[in-house]
Design a protein around this motif. Sequence first.
Motif, PDB file in Angstrom:
ATOM      1  N   ILE A  61      -1.821  14.378  82.811  1.00  0.00           N
ATOM      2  CA  ILE A  61      -3.058  13.647  82.472  1.00  0.00           C
ATOM      3  C   ILE A  61      -3.975  13.579  83.702  1.00  0.00           C
ATOM      4  CG2 ILE A  61      -3.983  11.385  81.786  1.00  0.00           C
ATOM      5  CD1 ILE A  61      -1.345  11.079  80.104  1.00  0.00           C
ATOM      6  N   MET A  62      -3.364  13.266  84.859  1.00  0.00           N
ATOM      7  CA  MET A  62      -4.154  13.198  86.092  1.00  0.00           C
ATOM      8  C   MET A  62      -4.773  14.550  86.416  1.00  0.00           C
ATOM      9  SD  MET A  62      -1.517  10.832  88.253  1.00  0.00           S
ATOM     10  CE  MET A  62      -2.234  10.941  89.881  1.00  0.00           C
ATOM     11  N   TYR A  63      -4.030  15.608  86.161  1.00  0.00           N
ATOM     12  CA  TYR A  63      -4.515  16.975  86.424  1.00  0.00           C
ATOM     13  C   TYR A  63      -5.708  17.278  85.523  1.00  0.00           C
ATOM     14  CZ  TYR A  63      -4.081  22.098  87.031  1.00  0.00           C
ATOM     15  OH  TYR A  63      -4.301  23.424  87.301  1.00  0.00           O
ATOM     16  N   LEU A  64      -5.564  16.886  84.256  1.00  0.00           N
ATOM     17  CA  LEU A  64      -6.660  17.148  83.313  1.00  0.00           C
ATOM     18  C   LEU A  64      -7.904  16.343  83.669  1.00  0.00           C
ATOM     19  CD1 LEU A  64      -4.668  17.303  79.959  1.00  0.00           C
ATOM     20  CD2 LEU A  64      -5.856  19.187  81.086  1.00  0.00           C
ATOM     21  N   LEU A  65      -7.691  15.167  84.268  1.00  0.00           N
ATOM     22  CA  LEU A  65      -8.827  14.319  84.638  1.00  0.00           C
ATOM     23  C   LEU A  65      -9.329  14.598  86.061  1.00  0.00           C
ATOM     24  CD1 LEU A  65      -7.521  10.898  83.207  1.00  0.00           C
ATOM     25  CD2 LEU A  65      -9.250  12.397  82.199  1.00  0.00           C
ATOM     26  N   ASP A  66      -8.738  15.579  86.713  1.00  0.00           N
ATOM     27  CA  ASP A  66      -9.096  15.893  88.116  1.00  0.00           C
ATOM     28  C   ASP A  66      -8.952  14.665  89.011  1.00  0.00           C
ATOM     29  OD1 ASP A  66      -9.555  18.569  88.079  1.00  0.00           O
ATOM     30  OD2 ASP A  66     -11.739  18.456  88.050  1.00  0.00           O
ATOM     31  N   PHE A  67      -7.900  13.900  88.799  1.00  0.00           N
ATOM     32  CA  PHE A  67      -7.720  12.648  89.528  1.00  0.00           C
ATOM     33  C   PHE A  67      -6.716  12.839  90.667  1.00  0.00           C
ATOM     34  CE2 PHE A  67      -5.593   8.444  89.885  1.00  0.00           C
ATOM     35  CZ  PHE A  67      -6.693   7.698  90.254  1.00  0.00           C
ATOM     36  N   LYS A  68      -7.121  12.447  91.901  1.00  0.00           N
ATOM     37  CA  LYS A  68      -6.256  12.549  93.085  1.00  0.00           C
ATOM     38  C   LYS A  68      -5.562  13.910  93.145  1.00  0.00           C
ATOM     39  CE  LYS A  68      -6.335   8.082  94.463  1.00  0.00           C
ATOM     40  NZ  LYS A  68      -6.946   7.709  95.725  1.00  0.00           N
ATOM     41  N   MET A  69      -6.384  14.942  93.088  1.00  0.00           N
ATOM     42  CA  MET A  69      -5.833  16.281  92.896  1.00  0.00           C
ATOM     43  C   MET A  69      -4.955  16.785  94.045  1.00  0.00           C
ATOM     44  SD  MET A  69      -6.302  17.464  89.951  1.00  0.00           S
ATOM     45  CE  MET A  69      -6.571  19.199  89.661  1.00  0.00           C
ATOM     46  N   LYS A  70      -5.210  16.307  95.261  1.00  0.00           N
ATOM     47  CA  LYS A  70      -4.367  16.722  96.399  1.00  0.00           C
ATOM     48  C   LYS A  70      -2.911  16.409  96.077  1.00  0.00           C
ATOM     49  CE  LYS A  70      -7.502  16.024 100.275  1.00  0.00           C
ATOM     50  NZ  LYS A  70      -7.846  15.153 101.388  1.00  0.00           N
ATOM     51  N   TRP A  71      -2.689  15.193  95.582  1.00  0.00           N
ATOM     52  CA  TRP A  71      -1.318  14.724  95.335  1.00  0.00           C
ATOM     53  C   TRP A  71      -0.828  15.158  93.965  1.00  0.00           C
ATOM     54  CZ3 TRP A  71       1.027  13.525  99.553  1.00  0.00           C
ATOM     55  CH2 TRP A  71       0.289  13.049 100.643  1.00  0.00           C
ATOM     56  N   THR A  72      -1.749  15.219  93.013  1.00  0.00           N
ATOM     57  CA  THR A  72      -1.351  15.594  91.652  1.00  0.00           C
ATOM     58  C   THR A  72      -0.785  17.017  91.636  1.00  0.00           C
ATOM     59  OG1 THR A  72      -3.025  14.144  90.733  1.00  0.00           O
ATOM     60  CG2 THR A  72      -2.178  15.845  89.275  1.00  0.00           C
ATOM     61  N   THR A  73      -1.507  17.935  92.267  1.00  0.00           N
ATOM     62  CA  THR A  73      -1.043  19.328  92.268  1.00  0.00           C
ATOM     63  C   THR A  73       0.273  19.454  93.050  1.00  0.00           C
ATOM     64  OG1 THR A  73      -2.631  19.644  94.058  1.00  0.00           O
ATOM     65  CG2 THR A  73      -3.233  20.550  91.911  1.00  0.00           C
ATOM     66  N   LEU A  74       0.366  18.675  94.128  1.00  0.00           N
ATOM     67  CA  LEU A  74       1.607  18.708  94.925  1.00  0.00           C
ATOM     68  C   LEU A  74       2.782  18.150  94.100  1.00  0.00           C
ATOM     69  CD1 LEU A  74       1.812  19.797  97.764  1.00  0.00           C
ATOM     70  CD2 LEU A  74       1.725  17.474  98.651  1.00  0.00           C
ATOM     71  N   GLY A  75       2.499  17.085  93.341  1.00  0.00           N
ATOM     72  CA  GLY A  75       3.513  16.492  92.467  1.00  0.00           C
ATOM     73  C   GLY A  75       3.950  17.466  91.384  1.00  0.00           C
ATOM     74  N   LEU A  76       2.979  18.138  90.769  1.00  0.00           N
ATOM     75  CA  LEU A  76       3.306  19.121  89.725  1.00  0.00           C
ATOM     76  C   LEU A  76       4.153  20.250  90.307  1.00  0.00           C
ATOM     77  CD1 LEU A  76      -0.109  19.299  87.834  1.00  0.00           C
ATOM     78  CD2 LEU A  76       2.066  18.589  86.850  1.00  0.00           C
ATOM     79  N   PHE A  77       3.792  20.673  91.524  1.00  0.00           N
ATOM     80  CA  PHE A  77       4.569  21.725  92.190  1.00  0.00           C
ATOM     81  C   PHE A  77       6.015  21.265  92.385  1.00  0.00           C
ATOM     82  CE2 PHE A  77       6.157  23.179  96.387  1.00  0.00           C
ATOM     83  CZ  PHE A  77       6.385  24.510  96.071  1.00  0.00           C
ATOM     84  N   SER A  78       6.190  20.025  92.854  1.00  0.00           N
ATOM     85  CA  SER A  78       7.542  19.516  93.127  1.00  0.00           C
ATOM     86  C   SER A  78       8.383  19.447  91.855  1.00  0.00           C
ATOM     87  CB  SER A  78       7.488  18.131  93.766  1.00  0.00           C
ATOM     88  OG  SER A  78       6.618  18.149  94.852  1.00  0.00           O
ATOM     89  N   LEU A  79       7.803  18.882  90.792  1.00  0.00           N
ATOM     90  CA  LEU A  79       8.548  18.778  89.526  1.00  0.00           C
ATOM     91  C   LEU A  79       8.878  20.163  88.990  1.00  0.00           C
ATOM     92  CD1 LEU A  79       6.884  15.889  87.486  1.00  0.00           C
ATOM     93  CD2 LEU A  79       8.749  15.794  89.097  1.00  0.00           C
ATOM     94  N   SER A  80       7.902  21.046  89.109  1.00  0.00           N
ATOM     95  CA  SER A  80       8.082  22.416  88.620  1.00  0.00           C
ATOM     96  C   SER A  80       9.237  23.104  89.353  1.00  0.00           C
ATOM     97  CB  SER A  80       6.772  23.183  88.848  1.00  0.00           C
ATOM     98  OG  SER A  80       6.788  24.392  88.172  1.00  0.00           O
TER      99      SER A  80
END
Lengths: 147, 293
Positions: B74-93
């Motif tokens: 949801i944060m990714y879709l909303l472009d919210f705190k993208m520095k951490w969001t993308t890093l978080g998605l990478f980690s979970l992935s």
Amino acid sequence: MGNRCKKFLEWGISTFGVALLYIIGVLLFNETHPFSRFPMYSNFPNWSYSFYLTDEANEIIPFSSLETTGSSVGHLYGSVSDELNIPYGSFRESEEELQQIGDRMMFVLLESNELKYKYINLYRKGFYYQNDSIHDLTVLMTSYERH
Amino acid sequence: MNVIKNIRIRGLDKEWIFLKIPLICFWFGIFRHILSKNYKVPIPSGICKIVNCANLIEGHGLFFMIVASSLLCIMYLLDFKMKWTTLGLFSLSVIVFTSEDSSGILNRSGTFSFIFLAQSFAYWINGSNLLKLKYSRIQYSIQAVVVGYFLSGCSKLLDSGLSWPSDGSRITLQVLKSFYYHYYTTLDSTELLKAYEIVQFLTESQNILVVLLAGSLTLELFALTAAVNKSYARFYGIALLLMHIGIYYFMDILIVSFAVPMVFVMINPFYLAVFLYDKMFKKPTFPHTLKSM
């Protein structure tokens, strides 16, 4: 001249920097997710294996009934062989080694899937070229019986 | 000058939206699919050698993964705190795909995870320059995709040398294996009929086979050139898509972890469709790209 070099270097880093980082990652960590050199079909050896299961009547059990696929089981063969340090391919595996690999494969398969069958055989069907024609060789790897 | 810059940013924003929505939806679908498989991580590899991944994909760990991934999407879709969001998605992935690898299924889905890391780099490095950021989050994603093709080409050269295309006659053994995989999955006997038809065709058409293999090797080896220009990347992506369609037809193999991110990032079909629609109906929504298309 120095400015040009600097600009070129900046362009190179912004255009290929991420790709370069990935390549460095592959060199450092080898085949560790997310890094891979993607060696799929990088050579065409004179062998290929597929695997299947049969029940007590020796009827083939579709992998879909175990919520897996033939391709996943093919991958599993390679992973288990690597885990057991058994070199595989070219039909070099001995009967004992095949049994060892088969037992471990069955363990992994049944660990995450409910067994609906009382008795299961795991076979390996291999293909190879001899005298310009394709031959196949099927061997029983292991049998599993539910107690 | 500012007007042009604003138009450019608007165009890049639209391109980004049409890239990220299908990408994150597809990623989330695969992510949930892996979590539903009830893997037990019996052959730990990568991060699962350090962290107990089994605890993270079952029980409370599974609940955390689903909640965290849903929130991050949801944060990714909303472009919210993208520095951490993308890093978080990478980690979970990385955790979930490594868990799959550690269950003996080496799908090599690294591109999926690495795209998020590449996008994170764009936000960390170019966060202060809006135009640069909006360009680089797409361009870095393209780099993350094409490097996989480039390395795949290099692997072929390293393992087989320049003779890889001419050694291809034995690809028929791989074709048989692949169709048998499908047959043993579903017991659909048409798979076997198709397998032997294709094997016969390939055996009788050795010259065509060499040309096709040489073409795909060339495409892979020069894949990095697609990172130079986004419009060129689109055409390169279409060529790679044709290669994937060929592999699917002849070998019954669809390398989802390669082909799907490539289509979303390089071809960006939804953006392309809207662009063509607008162009046909004379609504200049994307003036900055008219020239480059």
